[in-house]
Write a protein that holds these residues in place. Structure first.
Motif, PDB file in Angstrom:
ATOM      1  N   HIS A 347       0.851  -1.187   0.000  1.00 18.63           N
ATOM      2  CA  HIS A 347       0.000   0.000   0.000  1.00 18.63           C
ATOM      3  C   HIS A 347       0.886   1.237   0.000  1.00 18.63           C
ATOM      4  O   HIS A 347       1.677   1.440   0.931  1.00 18.63           O
ATOM      5  N   ALA A 348       0.743   2.070  -1.031  1.00 16.94           N
ATOM      6  CA  ALA A 348       1.548   3.297  -1.129  1.00 16.94           C
ATOM      7  C   ALA A 348       0.718   4.359  -1.840  1.00 16.94           C
ATOM      8  O   ALA A 348       0.501   4.280  -3.050  1.00 16.94           O
ATOM      9  N   VAL A 349       0.269   5.353  -1.086  1.00 17.83           N
ATOM     10  CA  VAL A 349      -0.501   6.457  -1.654  1.00 17.83           C
ATOM     11  C   VAL A 349       0.417   7.608  -2.035  1.00 17.83           C
ATOM     12  O   VAL A 349       0.385   8.125  -3.149  1.00 17.83           O
ATOM     13  N   GLY A 350       1.263   8.046  -1.099  1.00 20.72           N
ATOM     14  CA  GLY A 350       2.170   9.156  -1.369  1.00 20.72           C
ATOM     15  C   GLY A 350       3.350   8.741  -2.222  1.00 20.72           C
ATOM     16  O   GLY A 350       3.751   7.572  -2.243  1.00 20.72           O
ATOM     17  N   ASP A 351       3.947   9.712  -2.923  1.00 25.61           N
ATOM     18  CA  ASP A 351       5.070   9.392  -3.816  1.00 25.61           C
ATOM     19  C   ASP A 351       6.304   8.939  -3.051  1.00 25.61           C
ATOM     20  O   ASP A 351       7.105   8.141  -3.558  1.00 25.61           O
ATOM     21  N   ASN A 352       6.462   9.399  -1.807  1.00 22.73           N
ATOM     22  CA  ASN A 352       7.598   8.917  -1.021  1.00 22.73           C
ATOM     23  C   ASN A 352       7.412   7.461  -0.617  1.00 22.73           C
ATOM     24  O   ASN A 352       8.355   6.668  -0.625  1.00 22.73           O
ATOM     25  N   ALA A 353       6.178   7.081  -0.280  1.00 21.60           N
ATOM     26  CA  ALA A 353       5.902   5.683   0.056  1.00 21.60           C
ATOM     27  C   ALA A 353       6.139   4.787  -1.153  1.00 21.60           C
ATOM     28  O   ALA A 353       6.725   3.706  -1.031  1.00 21.60           O
ATOM     29  N   ALA A 354       5.694   5.229  -2.335  1.00 20.44           N
ATOM     30  CA  ALA A 354       5.922   4.443  -3.549  1.00 20.44           C
ATOM     31  C   ALA A 354       7.420   4.275  -3.806  1.00 20.44           C
ATOM     32  O   ALA A 354       7.881   3.191  -4.187  1.00 20.44           O
ATOM     33  N   ARG A 355       8.167   5.342  -3.586  1.00 15.55           N
ATOM     34  CA  ARG A 355       9.623   5.257  -3.783  1.00 15.55           C
ATOM     35  C   ARG A 355      10.243   4.253  -2.817  1.00 15.55           C
ATOM     36  O   ARG A 355      11.100   3.446  -3.202  1.00 15.55           O
ATOM     37  N   LYS A 356       9.800   4.288  -1.566  1.00 16.56           N
ATOM     38  CA  LYS A 356      10.360   3.351  -0.587  1.00 16.56           C
ATOM     39  C   LYS A 356       9.985   1.909  -0.954  1.00 16.56           C
ATOM     40  O   LYS A 356      10.768   0.978  -0.734  1.00 16.56           O
ATOM     41  N   GLY A 357       8.790   1.714  -1.511  1.00 14.93           N
ATOM     42  CA  GLY A 357       8.409   0.383  -1.955  1.00 14.93           C
ATOM     43  C   GLY A 357       9.281  -0.105  -3.096  1.00 14.93           C
ATOM     44  O   GLY A 357       9.725  -1.267  -3.120  1.00 14.93           O
ATOM     45  N   LEU A 358       9.560   0.768  -4.047  1.00 18.36           N
ATOM     46  CA  LEU A 358      10.443   0.410  -5.154  1.00 18.36           C
ATOM     47  C   LEU A 358      11.867   0.160  -4.657  1.00 18.36           C
ATOM     48  O   LEU A 358      12.559  -0.738  -5.144  1.00 18.36           O
ATOM     49  N   ASP A 359      12.300   0.953  -3.673  1.00 12.03           N
ATOM     50  CA  ASP A 359      13.623   0.723  -3.071  1.00 12.03           C
ATOM     51  C   ASP A 359      13.701  -0.678  -2.465  1.00 12.03           C
ATOM     52  O   ASP A 359      14.726  -1.358  -2.566  1.00 12.03           O
ATOM     53  N   ALA A 360      12.608  -1.103  -1.819  1.00 11.99           N
ATOM     54  CA  ALA A 360      12.586  -2.423  -1.190  1.00 11.99           C
ATOM     55  C   ALA A 360      12.649  -3.532  -2.239  1.00 11.99           C
ATOM     56  O   ALA A 360      13.322  -4.555  -2.040  1.00 11.99           O
ATOM     57  N   ILE A 361      11.957  -3.341  -3.359  1.00 11.42           N
ATOM     58  CA  ILE A 361      12.033  -4.324  -4.451  1.00 11.42           C
ATOM     59  C   ILE A 361      13.449  -4.374  -5.011  1.00 11.42           C
ATOM     60  O   ILE A 361      13.989  -5.459  -5.283  1.00 11.42           O
ATOM     61  N   GLU A 362      14.063  -3.204  -5.132  1.00  9.52           N
ATOM     62  CA  GLU A 362      15.444  -3.154  -5.613  1.00  9.52           C
ATOM     63  C   GLU A 362      16.377  -3.887  -4.648  1.00  9.52           C
ATOM     64  O   GLU A 362      17.285  -4.626  -5.079  1.00  9.52           O
ATOM     65  N   ALA A 363      16.157  -3.714  -3.345  1.00  6.12           N
ATOM     66  CA  ALA A 363      16.980  -4.413  -2.354  1.00  6.12           C
ATOM     67  C   ALA A 363      16.812  -5.924  -2.481  1.00  6.12           C
ATOM     68  O   ALA A 363      17.778  -6.691  -2.360  1.00  6.12           O
ATOM     69  N   ALA A 364      15.562  -6.366  -2.728  1.00 10.09           N
ATOM     70  CA  ALA A 364      15.311  -7.799  -2.894  1.00 10.09           C
ATOM     71  C   ALA A 364      15.990  -8.333  -4.147  1.00 10.09           C
ATOM     72  O   ALA A 364      16.554  -9.438  -4.135  1.00 10.09           O
ATOM     73  N   ARG A 365      15.962  -7.574  -5.212  1.00 14.87           N
ATOM     74  CA  ARG A 365      16.615  -8.008  -6.454  1.00 14.87           C
ATOM     75  C   ARG A 365      18.133  -8.122  -6.236  1.00 14.87           C
ATOM     76  O   ARG A 365      18.779  -9.051  -6.726  1.00 14.87           O
ATOM     77  N   TYR A 366      18.687  -7.179  -5.493  1.00 15.36           N
ATOM     78  CA  TYR A 366      20.133  -7.189  -5.237  1.00 15.36           C
ATOM     79  C   TYR A 366      20.511  -8.401  -4.383  1.00 15.36           C
ATOM     80  O   TYR A 366      21.523  -9.070  -4.644  1.00 15.36           O
ATOM     81  N   ALA A 367      19.675  -8.700  -3.387  1.00 20.84           N
ATOM     82  CA  ALA A 367      20.001  -9.795  -2.470  1.00 20.84           C
ATOM     83  C   ALA A 367      19.701 -11.173  -3.057  1.00 20.84           C
ATOM     84  O   ALA A 367      20.471 -12.126  -2.875  1.00 20.84           O
ATOM     85  N   ASN A 368      18.579 -11.280  -3.772  1.00 21.13           N
ATOM     86  CA  ASN A 368      18.107 -12.593  -4.219  1.00 21.13           C
ATOM     87  C   ASN A 368      18.280 -12.859  -5.702  1.00 21.13           C
ATOM     88  O   ASN A 368      18.035 -13.978  -6.155  1.00 21.13           O
ATOM     89  N   GLY A 369      18.679 -11.834  -6.443  1.00 20.22           N
ATOM     90  CA  GLY A 369      18.679 -11.988  -7.891  1.00 20.22           C
ATOM     91  C   GLY A 369      17.258 -11.864  -8.412  1.00 20.22           C
ATOM     92  O   GLY A 369      16.323 -11.524  -7.685  1.00 20.22           O
TER      93      GLY A 369
END
Length: 548
Positions: A347-369
């Motif tokens: 759930h991400a309404v604000g643009d900062n929340a959406a950015r943090k969500g994308l950051d988390a996906i990026e972290a998962a891609r870096y860690a897990n491939g």
């Protein structure tokens, strides 16, 4: 030769299959599409036991997929709660509460609503005092249109254990008066104690299941995703499936973190729920996290400040102050869920929340491939320029809900806290598609959505106007998209997000025979006509589950 169980002939069938976009006829075997083509091609597949359905020139297309709807919650609202609609006055809400109080035994809870931000000034007193006057012998908790905030009376606060000595609840708001007493206004995690007092019985949830299944089928839905499932809801969904009543393809995001609970569920608990309640027609490889709240309550996380207001100073704006999860915890959680095989909806309404969500996906891609899991940013209400292209780069999905891309009952509240200019950047559907993002549709019914109607949502995407004509003007008209692009959100893209690519959202050999028969050819209709379209039939797995 294999003979079809059923053939649909004499129509205009939009398949959403680029290799064969439009056909006259379709053959079904064991609930799946056997073949598509012209009438003559399908006629050879008929045998002595084949049922023939003449479409009489009508238009058909794949059944629609709703990617974000609280089906049981919405049904319970309609069946068991006070509900006055999204344009009701303060007096109408008060009358509805009084009427419900007269029908209940003393001490029974009254829930429902909704109220809107601009109604607060009309009370002339605190929400607590207002509700105490209306229903003093019942605990009352009525929610706002977003379902993220409550007005509560004294009895409700007492049963929830909230008083002047209650400390701040992390991630929540307990509004207090100058003397420190709660005013009755609760938001986000502060509403969790009230929600725990107002659960539904399994008998009520069984009634709600029957209600939403018929409702969704009547709208042309053949699939949906529940975005926030706890064990209570999963029990009801599984029971409907076991009884053979669930005439919808379904997936559910198991709640991993929610402001309703304020706690993070361990993956072993999500695994337990998934293993216990998964069914052939219910996919449970999905999890849900909440990153922020909603704009009218000042709990959505924005990069830029809100407009000035009493109690809020734009100069002290901290984008991260309204995040419900610490970014490092979020990154770790998404990485762990990705490794465990769960698609995460955030759930991400604000643009900062959406950015943090994308950051988390990026972290998962870096860690897990590259896991192949296509995590989702739910709502995607506001996305900054810098983050538009990240969806495609990260293999993330932008889910747009509720239907706030056209003028609606929430527009005034949004404008009051965000200003006119920021509304020109709401639900940037065209920009997301042009940036390569895959976008899916949801209503978020009943949160910020009076109904689960997909056709008004589709119509609003085409010209960013209210197709019903109730609300005038446009919202971000440059973000309008053409019909062929919009239909993908409701069909092909929605099916992929459910893990059903090639099985739903398209009418082609091997896919489930899920389709909707409409009153007219949608390709020749204006947006207002699309918004008022009639669903004549809904076919699920080859069987008619709705007829009008």
């Amino acid at each position: 030769m294999v003979h079809a169980d059923k053939v649909f002939t004499g129509g205009v069938i939009l398949t959403m299959n680029p290799r064969q976009p439009v056909v006259e006829a379709l053959a079904v075997k064991d609930g799946r599409v056997l073949a598509t083509g012209c009438d003559a091609e399908i006629d050879v597949l008929t045998g002595p036991g084949t049922q023939r359905v003449d479409l009489h020139g009508r238009f058909a297309m794949p059944g629609l997929i709703e990617s974000h709807t609280h089906a049981l919650w919405g049904a319970c609202r309609d069946l068991f709660q006070v509900y006055v609609g999204y344009t009701a006055t303060v007096d109408k809400l008060a009358d509805a509460i009084r009427q419900r109080a007269r029908s209940l035994s003393r001490g029974d809870w009254i829930t429902g609503g909704p109220w809107r931000l601009e109604m607060r000034a009309e009370l002339g007193m605190t929400p607590r005092a207002w509700l105490d006057q209306i229903a003093p012998e019942h605990p009352v908790a009525v929610a706002d249109t977003s379902q993220h905030a409550f007005w509560c009376n004294s009895a409700a606060l007492a049963q929830a254990g909230i008083n002047r000595d209650t400390p701040h609840i992390p991630g929540g708001v307990i509004e207090r008066d100058s003397a420190g007493e709660p005013t009755g206004m609760l938001a986000e995690t502060a509403g969790a104690p009230v929600r725990r007092c107002t659960t539904w019985t399994q008998s009520q949830l069984s009634q709600a299941s029957e209600y939403f299944i018929k409702y969704f089928n009547s709208l042309g839905y053949t699939g949906f995703k529940e975005p926030m499932a706890d064990e209570e809801a999963l029990t009801a969904y599984a029971a409907a499936s076991d009884k053979g009543h669930l005439s919808l393809n379904m997936a559910a995001h198991i709640t991993a973190f929610s402001p309703l609970t304020g706690t993070l569920a361990p993956i072993r608990e999500i695994d337990r729920l998934s293993a216990k309640y998964e069914r052939p027609g219910i996919r449970l490889g999905y999890a849900k996290l909440f990153l922020d709240g909603v704009a009218p309550a000042y709990t959505a996380s924005f990069l830029d400040p809100y407009l000035p207001a009493p109690g809020y100073d734009p100069d002290s704006h901290d984008p991260d102050a309204t995040l419900l999860m610490d970014p490092s915890t979020l990154n770790e959680t998404v990485t762990a869920l990705d490794a465990a095989g769960y698609v995460v909806k955030m759930h991400a309404v604000g643009d900062n929340a959406a950015r943090k969500g994308l950051d988390a996906i990026e972290a998962a891609r870096y860690a897990n491939g590259s896991s192949g899991l296509r995590h989702e940013i739910a709502h995607s209400t506001f996305i900054s320029d810098a983050d538009l292209f990240r969806f495609a780069e990260l293999g993330a999905v932008a889910e747009v809900s509720p239907k706030l891309w056209a003028p609606n009952s929430a527009t005034a509240s949004q404008r009051a806290v965000l200003g006119e200019e920021r509304l020109t950047r709401i639900h940037r559907i065209r920009s997301l598609i042009e940036a390569g993002a895959e976008v899916i549709f949801g209503t978020d019914w009943p949160a910020s959505a009076p109904d689960a109607n997909p056709w008004t949502g589709l119509a609003g995407m085409l010209d960013r106007k209210d197709p019903t004509g109730q609300y005038h003007g446009t919202i971000a008209p440059d973000q309008a998209i053409p019909l062929d692009a919009a239909l993908r959100l409701f069909t092909v893209n929605g099916a992929r997000a459910m893990g059903m690519a090639g099985e739903a959202g398209q009418l082609m050999a091997g896919a489930w025979a899920d389709m909707v028969v409409l009153s007219d050819d949608i390709r020749n209709m204006t947006p207002p006509e699309i918004g008022a379209i009639e669903v004549r039939q809904t076919i699920w797995h080859g069987q008619c589950v709705h007829e009008h």
